[in-house]
Design an enzyme around this catalytic site. Sequence first.
Site, short mmCIF file in Angstrom:
data_model
loop_
_atom_site.label_atom_id
_atom_site.label_comp_id
_atom_site.label_asym_id
_atom_site.label_seq_id
_atom_site.Cartn_x
_atom_site.Cartn_y
_atom_site.Cartn_z
N CYS A 41 -1.82 8.94 2.77
CA CYS A 41 -1.56 8.55 1.38
C CYS A 41 -2.79 8.71 0.50
CB CYS A 41 -1.03 7.12 1.32
SG CYS A 41 -2.08 5.93 2.19
N GLU A 71 0.90 -1.16 0.00
CA GLU A 71 0.00 0.00 0.00
C GLU A 71 0.92 1.20 0.00
OE1 GLU A 71 -1.60 3.18 0.68
OE2 GLU A 71 -1.66 2.52 2.77
#
Length: 489
Positions: A294, A260
């Site tokens: 993010c 990720e």
Amino acid sequence: MSLRDEGLDVLLVDGELRPAASGATFATVDPATEEVLGSAADAAGEDMDAAIAAARRAFDGSSWSTDVDRRVRCLRQLRDALQAHGEEMRGLTTSEVGAPTFLTHGPQYDLPVADLGIAADIAESYEWRTDLGQAAPLGIASRRWLLREPAGVVGAVTPWNFPHQINLAKLGPALAAGCTVVLKAAPDTPWAASAVGRIIATETDIPPGVVNVVTSSDHALGAQLSTDPRVDVVSFTGSTATGRKVMAAASDSLKKVFLELGGKSAFVVLDDADVAAACGMAAFTVCTHAGQGCAITTRLLLPRARFDEGVDAVVAAMAGLGAGDPWDPGTICGPLISARQRDRVEGYLALAREEGGSFACGGGRPPDRDTGFFVEPTLVVGLGNDARVAREEIFGPVLVAIPHDGDDDAVALANDSDYGLSGSVYAGDPDRAWAAARRMRTGTVSVNGGLWYGGDVPFGGYKQSGVGREMGVLGFEEYTEAKSVAEPA
């Protein structure tokens, strides 16, 4: 006695809370005050080796991988214990992470703790054995089965920005699936992991070796997980540049890797939207936790004819979201995690000027903050989608506004990125918003303010934003292997 009083300068290895083998420690710092909070155990290679060995023994030599009921009970026990420590853990998180206190009641603590229950529910109801029916390949009458089994030892490497959310989003599904785990925590937030490790060791029935927590100032220990052949799966969250290195390091042993990674997500406003409301939300989002997420949307794509209106709305919203004390319940934008990260963000602000951009608001440190790693909420204008500040992940409260010329152009700009983690679309007509959302090459999309986050919702990205998914059934299955079995019919 509090968790701090009991000591957070320890590792959890094979069920034992212990210092680093060398006795070394390193400091953890309050990013809002720059004061040293205390120390954490500074593990070295021999400590990581011991943690991996413990996880391997626990997987190969105990019933953890086969006893679903035990796993479900232990996960719920861990959830309950973490909730019982909620007040102290929320305070620790605000101190060490600089997370605004309101966020600790959401994704910085309370929500990921509750989501452990979702992981337990998935394991409890999951179809571990599926009957594929009968067939007669080559004339041999056979009954076929599909089994799902735990993948083995998991090396989990996590960042500092949302430590509880990311640590628990790996621990919960991995443990539910029957894996054992070595968690390598980020050097900037070691206490967040150490506290969870202490609770696991002292307040749950999770067997020794099933969870091992390693803190260290040395980033190379994460690489050790990637290369060790005793580790079956590497689950990494962090930058795309480091993710590439993790994947390359794991290739020698062909272990399962899921990543990720970064994002440069677009907030798309179409020309029939309530621009003021949409831009207020865009400002709020990029200021939340000082933009250190993010999946935070950091490119604002505005209809050209309404561009100035949108910029004015963002400036007005950011005026009320100034960087402040994370302990203040009204603070949205707290400090950056470190002086190093502040330097990085300030480097991008200088780059924005060099590239020909200007600041509609912000652009530096808050004048009223003499200490702490703060940067003002900032809106950059005057740049196109080809500018580096519009293409690279900054990880600060910096929004870049770019004009678009209609729905097709907006989607094209949104997709013109190496990343594909998240996005938002605002439109007056929900069908237009959905049409744009479906064409965006991202793993998650918010339509008109909808919130996709949840322990039951898969999270991950397209392109260079990662490989695989976390959370939900898809995230749970990342920690399993599929085995096909046949017997005579």
